[in-house]
Write a protein that holds these residues in place. Structure first.
Motif, PDB file in Angstrom:
ATOM      1  N   LYS A  90      -0.931 -26.532  -0.923  1.00 19.01           N
ATOM      2  CA  LYS A  90      -0.836 -26.727  -2.377  1.00 19.01           C
ATOM      3  C   LYS A  90      -2.200 -26.649  -3.039  1.00 19.01           C
ATOM      4  CE  LYS A  90       3.484 -29.352  -2.567  1.00 19.01           C
ATOM      5  NZ  LYS A  90       4.155 -30.603  -2.966  1.00 19.01           N
ATOM      6  N   ASN A  91      -3.207 -27.172  -2.372  1.00 17.21           N
ATOM      7  CA  ASN A  91      -4.571 -27.089  -2.910  1.00 17.21           C
ATOM      8  C   ASN A  91      -5.044 -25.648  -2.951  1.00 17.21           C
ATOM      9  OD1 ASN A  91      -7.143 -28.503  -3.720  1.00 17.21           O
ATOM     10  ND2 ASN A  91      -7.871 -27.389  -1.901  1.00 17.21           N
ATOM     11  N   ALA A  92      -4.710 -24.879  -1.917  1.00 10.84           N
ATOM     12  CA  ALA A  92      -5.084 -23.466  -1.901  1.00 10.84           C
ATOM     13  C   ALA A  92      -4.405 -22.719  -3.039  1.00 10.84           C
ATOM     14  CB  ALA A  92      -4.703 -22.840  -0.556  1.00 10.84           C
ATOM     15  N   LEU A  93      -3.127 -23.035  -3.277  1.00  5.45           N
ATOM     16  CA  LEU A  93      -2.404 -22.376  -4.367  1.00  5.45           C
ATOM     17  C   LEU A  93      -3.043 -22.699  -5.718  1.00  5.45           C
ATOM     18  CD1 LEU A  93      -0.033 -20.690  -5.344  1.00  5.45           C
ATOM     19  CD2 LEU A  93       1.380 -22.773  -5.324  1.00  5.45           C
ATOM     20  N   ARG A  94      -3.439 -23.949  -5.885  1.00  4.92           N
ATOM     21  CA  ARG A  94      -4.107 -24.328  -7.143  1.00  4.92           C
ATOM     22  C   ARG A  94      -5.394 -23.544  -7.340  1.00  4.92           C
ATOM     23  NH1 ARG A  94      -8.050 -27.645  -8.718  1.00  4.92           N
ATOM     24  NH2 ARG A  94      -8.422 -28.331  -6.565  1.00  4.92           N
ATOM     25  N   GLU A  95      -6.152 -23.353  -6.255  1.00  6.33           N
ATOM     26  CA  GLU A  95      -7.395 -22.572  -6.340  1.00  6.33           C
ATOM     27  C   GLU A  95      -7.107 -21.133  -6.766  1.00  6.33           C
ATOM     28  OE1 GLU A  95     -10.724 -23.269  -5.727  1.00  6.33           O
ATOM     29  OE2 GLU A  95     -10.112 -25.377  -5.808  1.00  6.33           O
ATOM     30  N   LEU A  96      -6.025 -20.574  -6.216  1.00  9.13           N
ATOM     31  CA  LEU A  96      -5.697 -19.183  -6.517  1.00  9.13           C
ATOM     32  C   LEU A  96      -5.090 -19.006  -7.907  1.00  9.13           C
ATOM     33  CD1 LEU A  96      -4.172 -18.088  -3.073  1.00  9.13           C
ATOM     34  CD2 LEU A  96      -6.427 -17.540  -3.976  1.00  9.13           C
ATOM     35  N   GLU A  97      -4.632 -20.087  -8.519  1.00  5.28           N
ATOM     36  CA  GLU A  97      -4.016 -20.006  -9.853  1.00  5.28           C
ATOM     37  C   GLU A  97      -5.007 -20.240 -10.977  1.00  5.28           C
ATOM     38  OE1 GLU A  97      -0.828 -22.782  -9.457  1.00  5.28           O
ATOM     39  OE2 GLU A  97       0.635 -21.222  -8.961  1.00  5.28           O
ATOM     40  N   ARG A  98      -6.262 -20.388 -10.636  1.00  6.47           N
ATOM     41  CA  ARG A  98      -7.267 -20.575 -11.681  1.00  6.47           C
ATOM     42  C   ARG A  98      -7.319 -19.351 -12.594  1.00  6.47           C
ATOM     43  NH1 ARG A  98     -12.508 -23.616  -8.939  1.00  6.47           N
ATOM     44  NH2 ARG A  98     -11.485 -25.622  -8.624  1.00  6.47           N
ATOM     45  N   PRO A  99      -7.815 -19.496 -13.795  1.00  7.77           N
ATOM     46  CA  PRO A  99      -7.775 -18.411 -14.789  1.00  7.77           C
ATOM     47  C   PRO A  99      -8.387 -17.089 -14.327  1.00  7.77           C
ATOM     48  CG  PRO A  99      -8.374 -20.469 -15.837  1.00  7.77           C
ATOM     49  CD  PRO A  99      -8.332 -20.744 -14.370  1.00  7.77           C
ATOM     50  N   SER A 100      -9.371 -17.130 -13.422  1.00 10.24           N
ATOM     51  CA  SER A 100     -10.031 -15.890 -13.014  1.00 10.24           C
ATOM     52  C   SER A 100      -9.068 -14.909 -12.378  1.00 10.24           C
ATOM     53  CB  SER A 100     -11.179 -16.193 -12.033  1.00 10.24           C
ATOM     54  OG  SER A 100     -10.659 -16.801 -10.866  1.00 10.24           O
TER      55      SER A 100
END
Length: 802
Positions: A369-379
């Motif tokens: 879940k933490n990895a998914l949050r990182e990948l969903e950042r605006p960039s």
């Protein structure tokens, strides 16, 4: 009257030729039976010896990976068919000829005649085989394109890939098409696909006789491309200029009836004429297969006649690959929804899927879940090739764990494609990357473990040889971006203003000519690593290093532009690792002032004498003098002063060791006795001319890794590929049963080569071979024997599996 007498004489002579002479010859067979049989036996024995000589050469070439010539194999088969049958037949016929005829009243004339005739004819046949054995060479080096290619690692037969592969195969079959392009975004699998095509066209499809592959990258290096293609073809250049190599390569390629040249990862125009690739009317059997991220590069700059797009994997293909890399755990009810969302972020890019899935393999739900949050950042919301792939690689980078592993990976990216693991070990020691590492052996084990883990995570790849690692160009690009942004590490491949260099901590000048001119002085207080590739056009100013006292690693391999080291090098008071591999200069005495130096690499340099000032480097842990073919002198007491030395490499360096009996002030050269003062020495690669020199040396007992050649150098006829860490090559002339140094080495040796000379050497060597206790660690053994003035004969060659 004289005329008539002449005619009569002629007639009589001719008659004699057809009557008397043949009779005399047949009588000779009866009278020369013993002589003919002895001649045959003598020739047969010579043929046996010659067969053993040829077989020894064949075995040596096979171990070196060479291909045995067809006529040599045919000759060996002919000899093997002839010798056993011949010896058996002669024995039987001799027994038959000894029997009496006419109720035992006289010898069996017919049997004697027949045996003598056969012996004479067979002696001629054996003599012919002996004459044919004078081969100029028994083998040839196998061109890389002739080596059987295994299935491509990482290639998956997805429907989206198979359809494009088939279309490319059709284009390769089209005689009107000579240049074909494959394009797609970075990490989509272009290289993997063309490697699979290369395997297929040389396999059962047999579209091409030869396939050669060269990786181009952003730094278009014509000479490197030429050298790679030549290596695949088994071609050795004698020319030094790129123009000369192009002419030679063009002629060599024309000799291949159908040849496919693959140029992978093209970023700009590559001048095919300058490389030396004949196309079109010049050689209709030669085709060019190109890969690039840009369609314009292929169609406009490289004139590709047909171009094919590699798209991202579809949803099902991407998920199947993700599951394969992440493991079956992703199918669990609680993890699957999150895992599928993470897989979507990889956008169907195989390299992204492999790295991200590998990084998260066996991780817990909260980590996913933490990895998914990182990948969903605006960039990532505006998905572009560069930003998205870099973000995905960065996620894998963040999951590497310790800072030491991360920095080791970034150091791999600085080293680039096909880097040497040994160099990586030396750099990490010089930069002191691993805390708590006390020895070179511990550092090597650390690095090997890290490299294995990076390969498992798909951040590093296997190279074409075990001692190297490789890196995918997309991962390489992302890693350099991370290194530059967060670690002040810069690998110069494009023009950068000189003033910007002052803020960097690590600099690698892969293409120094881009800068054209280095600053007179580097003002970079935090610089710890400086590497500059060979480039004769760029000279290092004398005061260049004066203001970078923080430098810990300096690598200047193959610098030829100046025969002298910059005088400011003595300001590098914290330097721990210095590499001058291939250096062709003269005076290196200034190195003696670098008192904190721990690793000194002078391999392949042209020095003739090691400066006595090296004795001042009392913190030195590794000294590499391998392949210094002109090095003959190491002044007395220099080596013994290096009390912290752990690893000494002197392979193929012909230092003339002196006997230890002479007093130090009378000696001009080092003696092996000095190594007894190196209580930390664990690794030694060295040539020792006389077995008596290793009678009682204490340093032998501490060695964990060694490659020791003992005997006159010209006699060491074995190949130089070493598969084990403890290799011992020994030429024996006398009995060695009392040589404790040899016995100590034999107890630890894994790879043993024995060359036994003369009766005493054979007796002593075989006595040691019969002592099973001495060979408890042996994995491979190669033994040959040689009597005086005879060719060496192989006794046995065996791999021992334990």
């Amino acid at each position: 009257m004289e005329f008539v007498i002449g005619i009569v004489s002629s007639i009589v002579t001719k008659a004699a030729e057809y009557t008397i002479s043949p009779i005399i010859n047949h009588v000779k067979y009866l009278s020369n039976l013993q002589q003919n049989v002895e001649t045959l036996n003598d020739q047969t024995e010579k043929l046996k010896v010659e067969r053993e000589r040829v077989q020894r050469s064949v075995d040596a070439d096979l171990r070196s990976g060479n291909e045995i010539r067809g006529d040599v194999n045919n000759w060996l088969s002919a000899v093997d068919r002839k010798i056993p049958k011949q010896e058996e037949k002669v024995t039987q016929d001799e027994e038959k000829a000894k029997k009496k005829c006419f109720v035992g009243l006289c010898p069996n004339i017919w049997s004697r005649y027949k045996l003598s005739l056969e012996a004479a004819e067979k002696a001629k046949a054996v003599a012919k085989l002996l004459e044919q054995s004078k081969f100029p060479e028994v083998a040839y080096r196998v061109a890389l394109q002739d080596i059987t290619v295994p299935p491509v690692k990482g290639y998956e037969e997805f429907e989206s890939r198979t359809s494009v592969l088939n279309e490319i195969m059709e284009a390769l079959n089209d005689n009107s098409v000579s240049v074909i392009g494959v394009h797609g975004m970075g990490g989509v699998g272009k290289t993997t696909l063309v490697k699979e095509i290369a395997r297929k066209v040389k396999g059962k499809d047999k579209l091409f006789d030869s396939v050669v592959i060269s990786t181009v990258t952003q730094d278009i290096d014509i000479e490197k491309i030429q050298n790679t293609i030549a290596e695949f073809l088994g071609l050795k250049f004698e020319e030094h200029s790129t123009d000369g190599k192009a002419l030679r390569l063009r002629e060599r390629l024309k000799k291949e009836q159908r040849v496919l040249v693959v140029l992978d990862d093209i970023w700009g125009k590559v001048d095919i004429e300058e490389v030396g690739i004949p196309l079109g009317d010049e050689h209709k059997g030669c085709k060019l297969l190109l890969t690039s991220r840009e369609l314009n590069v292929l169609s406009n700059r490289m004139d590709a006649q047909k171009c094919f797009t590699i798209e991202s994997l579809n949803k099902k293909e991407a998920w199947d690959l993700f599951k394969k890399k992440a493991g079956d755990c992703v199918e669990s009810c609680d993890l699957k929804p999150t895992a599928m969302e993470v897989a979507k972020k990889c956008a169907g890019l195989p390299i992204a899927i492999a790295t991200v899935a590998g990084a998260l393999r066996s991780k817990r739900l909260f980590e996913w879940k933490n990895a998914l949050r990182e990948l969903e950042r605006p960039s990532l919301s505006n998905f572009t090739e560069i930003t998205a792939v870099r973000k995905l690689i960065e996620l894998s980078f963040n999951y590497l764990g310790s800072e030491e592993v991360k920095q080791t990976f970034l150091l791999c990216s600085v080293m680039g494609r096909n880097g040497l693991v040994d160099d990586l070990v030396r750099y990490t020691v010089g930069l002191d990357l691993f805390g708590g590492v006390n020895t070179m052996e511990e550092a090597r084990n650390n690095v090997l473990t890290v490299v294995a883990n990076l390969k498992a995570s798909s951040l590093l790849l296997d190279s074409y040889k075990d001692e190297c690692f490789d890196i995918h160009d997309v991962v390489w690009d992302a890693a350099l971006n991370i290194a530059s942004r967060d670690y002040h590490v810069h690998v110069l491949r494009d023009y950068v203003p000189k003033e910007k260099m002052n803020s960097w901590r690590m600099i690698s000048l892969r293409c120094p000519r881009i800068i054209a001119e280095l600053p007179k002085e580097m003002e970079c207080s935090g610089l710890s690593f400086f590497h500059m590739a060979r480039d004769d056009s760029v000279e290092i100013p004398p005061h260049f290093f004066r203001r970078i006292e923080s430098l810990k690693v300096l690598a200047l391999p193959s610098i030829h532009s100046n025969p002298y080291l910059p005088e400011s090098i003595n300001h590098l008071i914290d330097l721990r690792m210095l590499c001058l591999r291939g250096w062709q200069g003269e005076d290196i005495t200034i190195i003696g002032e670098l008192k904190n130096l721990e690793i000194l690499d002078l391999a392949c340099s042209s020095i003739k004498e090691l400066p006595k000032e090296i004795a001042q480097l009392t913190r030195l842990r590794l000294l590499d003098l391998s392949w210094c073919r002109e090095l003959e002198i190491i002044p007395p007491n220099v080596l013994s002063s290096l009390s912290k030395l752990e690893e000494l490499y002197m392979e193929r360096s012909l230092v003339k060791w002196e006997n230890e009996g002479a007093a130090g002030n009378e000696r001009r050269n080092a003696c092996l006795d000095e190594l007894n003062n190196l209580f930390r020495l664990t690794t030694l690669h060295v040539h020792i001319p006389d077995v008596q020199m290793i009678l009682k040396h204490r340093f032998i007992e501490t060695l964990d890794r060694y490659m020791i050649d003992v005997g006159d150098y010209s006699s060491l006829e074995w190949n130089s590929k070493y598969e084990y860490s403890r290799t011992f090559k020994l030429k024996i002339y006398t009995n060695i049963s009392s040589n404790n140094g040899v016995k100590t080495l034999l107890k630890k040796t894994e790879d043993l080569y024995l060359h036994l000379n003369g009766l005493e050497g054979i007796k002593g060597g075989l006595a040691e071979l019969n002592n099973g206790e001495e060979f408890s660690n042996l994995k491979s053994v190669d033994v040959i024997i040689r009597m005086k003035d005879s060719e060496p004969i192989p006794l046995f060659n065996k791999q021992i599996f334990v």
